[in-house]
Write a protein that holds these residues in place. Sequence first.
Motif, mmCIF file in Angstrom:
data_model
loop_
_atom_site.group_PDB
_atom_site.id
_atom_site.type_symbol
_atom_site.label_atom_id
_atom_site.label_comp_id
_atom_site.label_asym_id
_atom_site.label_seq_id
_atom_site.Cartn_x
_atom_site.Cartn_y
_atom_site.Cartn_z
ATOM 1 N N ARG A 1 0.800 -1.225 0.000
ATOM 2 C CA ARG A 1 0.000 0.000 0.000
ATOM 3 C C ARG A 1 0.836 1.280 0.000
ATOM 4 N NH1 ARG A 1 -5.487 -1.155 0.909
ATOM 5 N NH2 ARG A 1 -5.745 -3.414 0.730
ATOM 6 N N GLY A 2 2.144 1.160 -0.117
ATOM 7 C CA GLY A 2 2.987 2.340 -0.232
ATOM 8 C C GLY A 2 3.177 3.115 1.058
ATOM 9 N N ALA A 3 3.006 2.445 2.201
ATOM 10 C CA ALA A 3 3.185 3.084 3.510
ATOM 11 C C ALA A 3 4.464 2.562 4.162
ATOM 12 C CB ALA A 3 1.980 2.804 4.403
ATOM 13 N N LEU A 4 4.963 3.311 5.132
ATOM 14 C CA LEU A 4 6.135 2.872 5.878
ATOM 15 C C LEU A 4 5.710 2.068 7.099
ATOM 16 C CD1 LEU A 4 8.481 6.008 5.836
ATOM 17 C CD2 LEU A 4 8.235 4.181 4.143
ATOM 18 N N LEU A 5 6.573 1.158 7.505
ATOM 19 C CA LEU A 5 6.376 0.403 8.741
ATOM 20 C C LEU A 5 7.385 0.912 9.762
ATOM 21 C CD1 LEU A 5 5.001 -1.943 10.267
ATOM 22 C CD2 LEU A 5 6.790 -3.447 9.366
ATOM 23 N N ILE A 6 6.869 1.346 10.920
ATOM 24 C CA ILE A 6 7.719 1.906 11.967
ATOM 25 C C ILE A 6 7.617 1.029 13.216
ATOM 26 C CG2 ILE A 6 8.223 3.906 13.413
ATOM 27 C CD1 ILE A 6 6.825 5.654 11.328
ATOM 28 N N PHE A 7 8.754 0.551 13.689
ATOM 29 C CA PHE A 7 8.807 -0.179 14.949
ATOM 30 C C PHE A 7 9.194 0.794 16.067
ATOM 31 C CE2 PHE A 7 9.829 -4.854 13.595
ATOM 32 C CZ PHE A 7 8.540 -4.962 13.073
ATOM 33 N N ASP A 8 8.349 0.893 17.063
ATOM 34 C CA ASP A 8 8.662 1.655 18.268
ATOM 35 C C ASP A 8 9.347 0.706 19.237
ATOM 36 O OD1 ASP A 8 8.721 2.932 20.711
ATOM 37 O OD2 ASP A 8 6.709 3.777 20.547
ATOM 38 N N GLU A 9 10.676 0.825 19.312
ATOM 39 C CA GLU A 9 11.463 -0.065 20.182
ATOM 40 C C GLU A 9 11.992 0.679 21.411
ATOM 41 O OE1 GLU A 9 13.084 -3.556 19.372
ATOM 42 O OE2 GLU A 9 13.373 -3.332 17.202
ATOM 43 N N VAL A 10 11.245 1.672 21.848
ATOM 44 C CA VAL A 10 11.636 2.394 23.060
ATOM 45 C C VAL A 10 11.740 1.428 24.242
ATOM 46 C CG1 VAL A 10 10.853 4.109 24.757
ATOM 47 C CG2 VAL A 10 10.809 4.646 22.318
ATOM 48 N N ILE A 11 10.877 0.422 24.281
ATOM 49 C CA ILE A 11 10.932 -0.564 25.351
ATOM 50 C C ILE A 11 11.634 -1.853 24.911
ATOM 51 C CG2 ILE A 11 9.512 -2.102 26.783
ATOM 52 C CD1 ILE A 11 7.600 0.176 27.208
ATOM 53 N N THR A 12 11.357 -2.341 23.722
ATOM 54 C CA THR A 12 11.901 -3.636 23.310
ATOM 55 C C THR A 12 13.356 -3.568 22.858
ATOM 56 O OG1 THR A 12 11.009 -3.320 21.074
ATOM 57 C CG2 THR A 12 9.660 -4.571 22.644
ATOM 58 N N GLY A 13 13.831 -2.396 22.451
ATOM 59 C CA GLY A 13 15.202 -2.271 21.977
ATOM 60 C C GLY A 13 16.208 -2.710 23.023
ATOM 61 N N PHE A 14 17.104 -3.635 22.660
ATOM 62 C CA PHE A 14 18.122 -4.200 23.543
ATOM 63 C C PHE A 14 17.523 -4.965 24.721
ATOM 64 C CE2 PHE A 14 20.360 -0.911 21.243
ATOM 65 C CZ PHE A 14 21.512 -1.561 20.863
ATOM 66 N N ARG A 15 16.231 -5.212 24.694
ATOM 67 C CA ARG A 15 15.568 -5.970 25.758
ATOM 68 C C ARG A 15 15.206 -7.371 25.290
ATOM 69 N NH1 ARG A 15 15.405 -5.816 31.258
ATOM 70 N NH2 ARG A 15 15.624 -3.692 31.959
ATOM 71 N N VAL A 16 14.454 -7.489 24.182
ATOM 72 C CA VAL A 16 14.052 -8.820 23.736
ATOM 73 C C VAL A 16 15.220 -9.572 23.098
ATOM 74 C CG1 VAL A 16 11.631 -8.215 23.459
ATOM 75 C CG2 VAL A 16 13.174 -7.913 21.518
ATOM 76 N N LYS A 17 16.151 -8.815 22.517
ATOM 77 C CA LYS A 17 17.405 -9.345 21.962
ATOM 78 C C LYS A 17 18.377 -8.171 21.871
ATOM 79 C CE LYS A 17 16.841 -13.770 20.542
ATOM 80 N NZ LYS A 17 17.748 -14.882 20.842
ATOM 81 N N ARG A 18 19.637 -8.456 21.707
ATOM 82 C CA ARG A 18 20.579 -7.357 21.516
ATOM 83 C C ARG A 18 20.206 -6.550 20.278
ATOM 84 N NH1 ARG A 18 25.185 -4.866 22.540
ATOM 85 N NH2 ARG A 18 26.555 -4.284 20.808
ATOM 86 N N GLY A 19 19.774 -7.232 19.233
ATOM 87 C CA GLY A 19 19.371 -6.550 18.007
ATOM 88 C C GLY A 19 17.908 -6.179 17.981
ATOM 89 N N GLY A 20 17.254 -6.205 19.136
ATOM 90 C CA GLY A 20 15.857 -5.776 19.229
ATOM 91 C C GLY A 20 14.909 -6.724 18.528
ATOM 92 N N ALA A 21 13.744 -6.193 18.165
ATOM 93 C CA ALA A 21 12.702 -7.016 17.554
ATOM 94 C C ALA A 21 13.099 -7.535 16.183
ATOM 95 C CB ALA A 21 11.405 -6.216 17.447
ATOM 96 N N VAL A 22 13.956 -6.803 15.485
ATOM 97 C CA VAL A 22 14.383 -7.261 14.160
ATOM 98 C C VAL A 22 15.154 -8.575 14.289
ATOM 99 C CG1 VAL A 22 15.857 -6.731 12.177
ATOM 100 C CG2 VAL A 22 14.378 -4.960 13.146
#
Length: 433
Positions: free
Chosen positions: A233-254
């Motif tokens: 649909r030509g939209a961007l996907l934005i991950f808000d990793e303010v909480i998950t960044g460096f928490r769920v994995k070192r590389g975050g949700a990605v």
Amino acid sequence: MKSFDKSRQLFAEARQIFPGGVNSPVRAFKAVGGEPLFIERGEEAYLYDVDGNRYLDFVGSWGPMILGHAHPAVVASIVEAAKEGTSFGAPSRRETELGKAIRAAMPHLEMMRFVSSGTEAVMSALRLARAYTGREKIIKFEGGYHGHSDGLLSKSGSGLATLGIPESPGVPAAFAAETLTAAYNDLDSVEALFDRYPGQVAAVILEPVAANMGVVTPEPGFLEGLRELTRERGALLIFDEVITGFRVKRGGAVEKFGIVPDLTTMGKIIGGGLPVGAYGGRKEIMQLIAPSGPVYQAGTLSGNPLAMAAGLATLNELEKPGIYAALEDNAAALAYGISAAARKSGLSLQVNRIGSLMTVFFTSQEVTDYACAKTSDTEAFRIFHRTLLENGIYWPPSQFEAAFVSTALSHADVETTITAIEKAFAAVKEGRP
């Protein structure tokens, strides 16, 4: 019984100066009764209040204290940086050093920009998404909290859910109209919004693991579906990793899920708990930011040298072998112990956990979205929280927030916490605080 006399006195004084006596709403303890504790200091896995009470801390300044409090390497880095000056309003080497460290962990961040908070990072990323796509509408999810900027307080979780505020006064209707709300883990609800507003949606923003309605993990195929749908649909996907960044994995949700967004926002963990945020992503998008492009965003304290130093020290510690395995082991042991204690007490509840994040929901219903989270018994949670506090456990004072495990937590600390939780469940069963 613990004494809280000094905290009560300080709270009375604070109410004469600050709205509600606090500088962030969830600190006020309104959802759990009683009055907030005033903290004197933190050390490793513990907090100490002004009355001399000690607590095992599962708030961790709402996430960034992944190494525990006053970690020697982080403290030393801040002291060293402070001796050289606390703010320059000019570039410094530490900005580049921290940027390189973040990109090493998250290679999809081809370029990034430091800001001073997660709210500022999200606000800036959305402005950038609108500029890049030439569209104005944003899709977010019920219960998803992305900071307190005007366009994002529609059906938010976190503090609004804690205080029972459905929307915030002061937000112009025209701003709110540009934010569309879908149901988390429901791809059909997202597609329906794209169909209703063809060619108008600039971006879909979400916490890849929701953590402001309590911890809610993405169901299989949900993130993959969002990635495919936004591309179509030509939209961007934005991950808000303010909480998950460096928490769920070192590389975050990605790293955890293998889904690469177009833009990512991060917060206080990349500053070791000091005020900081960042947003970044694909180079072609980020180059629209001034001064390389026309999208204006600025900040006098962006890249503050103390925050850069603390963040770099934190990320360096997280590179050490076994750090994430130990976090996973302790968090898993705690979650297992909570579930076992609930079964023993005869309580129906859900323990949602991923990595070092978890939430205890007082509901018999599996929690997969905000509507499910709202079925939780908040009175039971109030009793649970108050009993834990009396037994030396500092749990988040809201049903709709995540609890955080730090590397400073020991196996013995986990056992101590489970024992306190058993007492808290007994109090819930008896209906007493």
